[in-house]
Design an enzyme around this catalytic site. Structure first.
Site, PDB file in Angstrom:
ATOM      1  N   GLU A  28       0.814  -1.218   0.000  1.00 50.88           N
ATOM      2  CA  GLU A  28       0.000   0.000   0.000  1.00 50.88           C
ATOM      3  C   GLU A  28       0.850   1.272   0.000  1.00 50.88           C
ATOM      4  O   GLU A  28       0.370   2.348   0.360  1.00 50.88           O
ATOM      5  CB  GLU A  28      -0.931  -0.008   1.212  1.00 50.88           C
ATOM      6  CG  GLU A  28      -1.902  -1.168   1.231  1.00 50.88           C
ATOM      7  CD  GLU A  28      -2.746  -1.190   2.487  1.00 50.88           C
ATOM      8  OE1 GLU A  28      -3.603  -0.300   2.615  1.00 50.88           O
ATOM      9  OE2 GLU A  28      -2.550  -2.069   3.333  1.00 50.88           O
ATOM     10  N   SER A 158      -6.463  -2.394   1.987  1.00 53.67           N
ATOM     11  CA  SER A 158      -6.863  -1.798   0.703  1.00 53.67           C
ATOM     12  C   SER A 158      -7.348  -2.835  -0.301  1.00 53.67           C
ATOM     13  O   SER A 158      -7.212  -2.668  -1.512  1.00 53.67           O
ATOM     14  CB  SER A 158      -5.707  -0.987   0.090  1.00 53.67           C
ATOM     15  OG  SER A 158      -5.464   0.175   0.831  1.00 53.67           O
ATOM     16  N   TYR A 224      -8.945   3.645  -5.538  1.00 50.08           N
ATOM     17  CA  TYR A 224      -7.871   4.612  -5.749  1.00 50.08           C
ATOM     18  C   TYR A 224      -7.663   5.070  -7.183  1.00 50.08           C
ATOM     19  O   TYR A 224      -6.883   5.991  -7.411  1.00 50.08           O
ATOM     20  CB  TYR A 224      -6.556   4.029  -5.214  1.00 50.08           C
ATOM     21  CG  TYR A 224      -6.641   3.674  -3.747  1.00 50.08           C
ATOM     22  CD1 TYR A 224      -6.897   4.653  -2.795  1.00 50.08           C
ATOM     23  CD2 TYR A 224      -6.503   2.368  -3.322  1.00 50.08           C
ATOM     24  CE1 TYR A 224      -6.997   4.333  -1.452  1.00 50.08           C
ATOM     25  CE2 TYR A 224      -6.595   2.036  -1.981  1.00 50.08           C
ATOM     26  CZ  TYR A 224      -6.836   3.011  -1.057  1.00 50.08           C
ATOM     27  OH  TYR A 224      -6.942   2.702   0.270  1.00 50.08           O
ATOM     28  N   ARG A 264     -12.056   3.163  10.579  1.00 47.23           N
ATOM     29  CA  ARG A 264     -13.125   3.017   9.593  1.00 47.23           C
ATOM     30  C   ARG A 264     -13.388   1.542   9.404  1.00 47.23           C
ATOM     31  O   ARG A 264     -12.464   0.757   9.224  1.00 47.23           O
ATOM     32  CB  ARG A 264     -12.707   3.646   8.258  1.00 47.23           C
ATOM     33  CG  ARG A 264     -13.877   3.849   7.295  1.00 47.23           C
ATOM     34  CD  ARG A 264     -13.414   3.923   5.863  1.00 47.23           C
ATOM     35  NE  ARG A 264     -13.016   2.614   5.369  1.00 47.23           N
ATOM     36  CZ  ARG A 264     -11.786   2.284   5.021  1.00 47.23           C
ATOM     37  NH1 ARG A 264     -10.805   3.148   5.108  1.00 47.23           N
ATOM     38  NH2 ARG A 264     -11.522   1.066   4.592  1.00 47.23           N
ATOM     39  N   ASP A 266     -15.533  -1.695   7.504  1.00 49.38           N
ATOM     40  CA  ASP A 266     -16.238  -2.160   6.313  1.00 49.38           C
ATOM     41  C   ASP A 266     -17.400  -3.043   6.755  1.00 49.38           C
ATOM     42  O   ASP A 266     -17.207  -3.989   7.527  1.00 49.38           O
ATOM     43  CB  ASP A 266     -15.312  -2.986   5.420  1.00 49.38           C
ATOM     44  CG  ASP A 266     -14.039  -2.238   5.027  1.00 49.38           C
ATOM     45  OD1 ASP A 266     -13.994  -1.019   5.247  1.00 49.38           O
ATOM     46  OD2 ASP A 266     -13.117  -2.872   4.505  1.00 49.38           O
ATOM     47  N   GLU A 279     -14.276  -5.876   8.476  1.00 48.57           N
ATOM     48  CA  GLU A 279     -12.996  -5.582   9.110  1.00 48.57           C
ATOM     49  C   GLU A 279     -12.968  -4.126   9.547  1.00 48.57           C
ATOM     50  O   GLU A 279     -13.788  -3.311   9.109  1.00 48.57           O
ATOM     51  CB  GLU A 279     -11.828  -5.862   8.162  1.00 48.57           C
ATOM     52  CG  GLU A 279     -11.840  -5.039   6.894  1.00 48.57           C
ATOM     53  CD  GLU A 279     -10.705  -5.427   5.959  1.00 48.57           C
ATOM     54  OE1 GLU A 279      -9.623  -4.806   6.070  1.00 48.57           O
ATOM     55  OE2 GLU A 279     -10.890  -6.342   5.134  1.00 48.57           O
ATOM     56  N   ASN A 281     -10.313  -0.807   9.961  1.00 55.60           N
ATOM     57  CA  ASN A 281      -9.029  -0.222   9.577  1.00 55.60           C
ATOM     58  C   ASN A 281      -8.596   0.768  10.655  1.00 55.60           C
ATOM     59  O   ASN A 281      -9.286   1.764  10.898  1.00 55.60           O
ATOM     60  CB  ASN A 281      -9.168   0.501   8.232  1.00 55.60           C
ATOM     61  CG  ASN A 281      -9.594  -0.445   7.127  1.00 55.60           C
ATOM     62  OD1 ASN A 281      -8.768  -1.068   6.498  1.00 55.60           O
ATOM     63  ND2 ASN A 281     -10.899  -0.557   6.902  1.00 55.60           N
ATOM     64  N   GLY A 285      -7.251   5.501   5.242  1.00 51.78           N
ATOM     65  CA  GLY A 285      -6.677   6.384   4.236  1.00 51.78           C
ATOM     66  C   GLY A 285      -7.139   7.817   4.410  1.00 51.78           C
ATOM     67  O   GLY A 285      -8.252   8.084   4.868  1.00 51.78           O
TER      68      GLY A 285
END
Length: 318
Positions: A28, A158, A224, A264, A266, A279, A281, A285
């Site tokens: 990443e 990611s 991205y 954050r 998901d 999951e 994070n 990002g």
């Protein structure tokens, strides 16, 4: 240097050298460079003294040479998001943003994070984990859930190495690919539904954004690359009870892992209204297309203010 385990005031931080740690050595790296550049620009615009450090094996010497007082962590993936960098900073007594060593390590490893979620009663899809590709391939006909399944490397972010597999052939190819990356292999029951993301900041659920990817799922390219057609809807157009449930689950995950600062998560919301956490994070990002800044903006927190608020929480925390 005297260890500082408490947070700073704005006036104190304006007198210090803030090291934005970016880049790194993981898959990443490119995203991390963009995160770091965005954060550096925002903090400089607010009057902070910022130095950017590309994370490599010489990082301890560079931290000393640049006289970094506080570290803003913008490194995603291995050696940055997994507790390694946090442990180094703890040993150097340099306060840093985000979660501590244990929370970072747990959040980065999808299998251990799953175990924490299950232990805390947080709904998450059924799964199996395998130590290598051979054991995962041998179990193709004995998985406790039918195809389609999701194959993931357990210690990448990611959506690197993530595959949705509808057939055995696709499963075998996905296992071979995922085994190239770090950690054990995670094979997860596929849950069909709406892809949403919940943000948490300083133990407060910020809200939920829905991601409508033009691709099969919200993969690396959808996240991205420009022009993919991905749509972001904030607040997510969910019924009030489902919206509240997603917030509740994301906050529960943040607290169960022991996260600090921002996170954050998901989440999948099924057609029947069930909520499943995929999951969390621990270093989300912070690029122009990143979701935590979008959620924060929807709550009236602009990007520089978000970066500053995370900086204000910097401390030693292992």
């Amino acid at each position: 240097m005297t260890p500082n385990r408490g947070a700073f005031t704005k006036d104190e931080l304006k007198q210090k050298r803030v090291g934005v740690l970016l880049g790194g050595m993981s898959a990443e790296r490119d995203v991390s460079l963009r995160t770091g550049e965005a954060v550096s620009g925002a903090l400089r615009g607010l009057g902070y003294t910022v130095v950017e450090l590309d994370v490599g094996k010489d990082l301890p010497a560079r931290l000393a040479a640049e006289q970094v007082d506080v570290a803003w962590l913008a490194v995603h993936g291995r050696y940055g998001e997994d507790g390694c960098l946090q442990g180094l900073l703890e040993s150097l007594f340099i306060p840093y943003t985000g979660s501590g060593v244990l929370a970072s390590a747990l959040g980065m490893d999808k299998v251990y994070a799953k175990q924490v979620f299950v232990a805390h009663g947080i709904p998450t899809p059924a799964y199996r984990s395998f130590r290598d590709a051979a054991s995962a391939l041998a179990a193709a006909d004995s998985l406790p859930f039918p195809f389609p399944v999701v194959v993931k490397p357990s210690r990448e972010g990611s959506s690197v190495g993530v595959h949705i597999c509808k057939t055995r052939d696709a499963y075998e190819a996905a296992v071979t690919d995922a085994a190239k990356y770090a950690g054990t292999l995670l094979v997860e029951q596929f849950v069909k539904g709406r892809e949403v993301q919940g943000g948490v900041l300083d133990d407060e659920a910020l809200g939920v954004i829905e991601v409508r990817a033009a691709r099969e799922f919200y993969d690396y390219d959808a996240k991205y690359k420009a022009g993919t057609g991905t749509q972001y809807l904030f607040p997510a157009p969910l019924p009030p009870e489902q919206y509240a449930r997603v917030n509740e689950v994301c906050l529960a995950a943040h607290q169960a892992l022991g996260c600090s600062g921002g996170s954050r998560s998901d989440v999948i919301v099924t057609d029947g209204g069930e909520v499943f956490l995929l999951e969390t994070n621990t270093l989300p990002g912070m690029t122009a297309s990143s979701l935590l800044p979008k959620i924060a903006a929807g709550r009236g927190i602009d990007f520089p203010s978000l970066c500053e608020r995370l900086l204000l929480g910097a401390c030693l925390k292992a």
